[in-house]
Scaffold this motif. Sequence first.
Motif: not given
Lengths: 624, 274
Positions: A418-419, A519-520, A537, A522, A415, A530-532, A422-424
Amino acid sequence: MHALRPLASLLLGAVAATAVALAVLPLAPFVIASSVFARYLSLDFVATPLARPFLIFLAIGVIAVAIWNLKRGRAGAGIALAFFSATMVGVLLAHSVFAFLLSWESMSLISILIVATDRERKDVRRAAFAYALISQLGALSTTIGFAILAVHAGSGNFSTIAAAAASLSPAMRATAIVAIAIGFGSKAGLVPLQFWLPRAHPAAPANASALLSGVMLEIALYALALACFVLVAPAGSLVGLVLLLSGLAGAIVGGLAAAAESELKRLLAYSSIEHIGVMVSALGLAICASALGFPALATLAFLAMLFHALNHTALKTLLFLASGTVVERMHHVTDLDRIRGLGSDALKRSAPWVLVGCLAAAALPPSNAFVSEWLVLHGFIGATLSGNLELAVIGVLGLFALLLGGGLAAAAFLKLFGLAFAGAPSSRERETESPERFDAAVLSLALLAALVLALGIFPLPILNALLVVATGTLGTSPTTLPGTFTGVAHLATFAALPAVGAIIFWWYGVRTAKKNDAVWACGSAPPARSAYSATALTKPLRRIFAFALFPERQRSFFPAATSDFPTHVRYAVSTRDVTNEAARAIAALAQRLARRLRIVQSGRMRIYIAYAAAAIVLALVLGR
Amino acid sequence: MAGQVLAILVLAPLLQGVLAQLRARLRGRPGPSLLQPYREFSKALRKRARAGRSDSAVGFAAAGFALGTSVAILFLLPHIFNAGWRSAPFDAVALVLFFALGRAATVLAALDTGSSFSAMAVGREIAFAAIIEAPFLLALLAARTVPASALLAGSALFIVLLFESARIPVDNQETHYELTMIHEGMLLEYAGPVFAAWQYSAQLRQAVMVVLVGYVFSGGGISPVLVSILVVAALPLVEAFQAKMRVFDVPQLATAATLLAVAALGIDTLGGLR
């Protein structure tokens, strides 16, 4: 202030160099004896074989902090840390009761002051107070235990105490060991005395947290090992069992709390509880196995404990120093719900090393903690195979608890990385100044990460050196590692396969990745909001472990009158730490008792003189 | 040894095809060809690779890492069969921790995309992983000296297999529906050869798990190969006649596995005392 920075690092470096010199050079014992009460008040210092590896562990943590301090952290704070480290060296060298208590108390006092660095913040003040309280209670308990031992031996010298301990009556022996274990265990953050740790360690500045978690916990572990295997040897299987159960509880409680936690530094502190739990359970296993007549198993468990202590120093110093970099780069935002993608911008250079640290904290190959966790687990497997009922039950219980705790810790660190890394990056991080450059702070992380990997891939030289310490301390016949265990080094070769796969795919990705892939979400561009979040998590974990975490959520709608169409919703989730509640209940009881006892404090001088006179008379009568 | 490893490397997708075919037959449908997974791979390999975030190759590296982990597990397996479960260093502990390493790569790759769908799946994955690791190792460590122990350990491991291979009642491989998905959800942002790598490494792990369950169930008595075939037959049965569990009921399954594994190990240990 600029001159302070190198000076502080120089001081820290000097302490580390002294520690290494003391650990390596064969030095004669050093005694300062006062003439009157020389029996009890002599100050003896010597680098015992058990203390030597811990001096090296200390030096590793201190050197890393010294390098990190060249670039980050408050310049002046480094000087206080140098004094703090010096007192820890004192604890490791102390060889008499008085010397030990003097160093131990100095260590506690300085660390309390360091924890209270940001004392304008209320939570920091409260954390420092909780820490001060537990430190003083712990010191009181330790003093009682030491007093029993020293009076029996007729001397404060540790060698004399150790020699005399065998003739102590069972009741006194049990009282002494329990008192000492409470004192040291409170400093080590043993369950149920750990409630102060997740508050005090994160409250300190990061470089101090690194030393508190990465070094001071190991010092407390050393003290426990010293008490159980040197001062009051043999400690007896009941003491071992209590320590073991406490350690296993720590592994689960720490792992669970770390997995549920969303604040970076508190997560690391909870993980320290998990790691110290692993170490103390190994210590408890060593005591039990030794008491029940399984010297080989005891040696393995003790060796695993020593190696895990070294590994924890390396990985926790690394992670706490990285948290300090996060604090500075993100302007004190350390909430995992709010920081994103540090790896591609704000902590670009540090991120790879933090990844190594996170994998190590989760005990994954090929890190050093993987090897030590593997050794600890093999200790418990050995217990199931021993053919002794008590050990077999301990073994099954230990395997279960360590795996559950380890799995939860893995969730926590996946966690974390990753949060946050990682990621943008979300828009917030893009606002921070330039991307991180390679500097002294990154260098210190890189060196620690290199150590983590080196110990994981080539553990044998260190393991053999520590084995000598383990056999020496336990008084077992000197042996070499069984052939099957030397094979642990080969496990790293299996980890080479994933590394090769990663390199091949990386090369392939660099060649083929296209810039315009989104990234998809919707069909629309995902807004940063809206990021998790970390809280979201870990919702499954909170649900699964609701019986222990007591999750509560609060939703408030604004404006409150029209909850159908709110313009703003506030959502807060909290979990409760059961042990905190227990501590609070004890504190409330203590306060009630104290209020009753206030009657004796009348404030009149005559009464106090009467008290003093009564005390003198009593002392004369009893001392006759 | 090389032959066994090679066999699993080649046949792991076939196992996936067989399982899909059997499941479809049980549901009264003709089902896909046994070779469908190979066809999917050949198609994926012809597509352009896509790995989450476009501005970095992290997702690619993670896929390679996970594939390497699965291959490493394959190479661990013969060592374990030859030397025994508890004989260090190539033992059950290393096996379980390598499974965890592959999972870590998948989780980090999923979070790296920044997609909320993936993160939702990650939340479930790490929670389930935390509670399934203990029964996994405990079941492997049970020495299976008596049939009862083998049966208990095998049942525990079968539940672990359901978790590791993302099957009903834990997960559902056939949907991309966010309320059910775990494994598929994490890989939503991956396509082409990188996706093939993820799927292939998952199929390898599934094959290893089937072999493990077969081996543990057999208890050294019956032929492990025969039992593995029975396990392959049992998996579609579970999938066809079981409903997908609610996500938050799944932990009960893990609790059951833990109890079974502890019982198995307990029987062995007590048996060893006499």
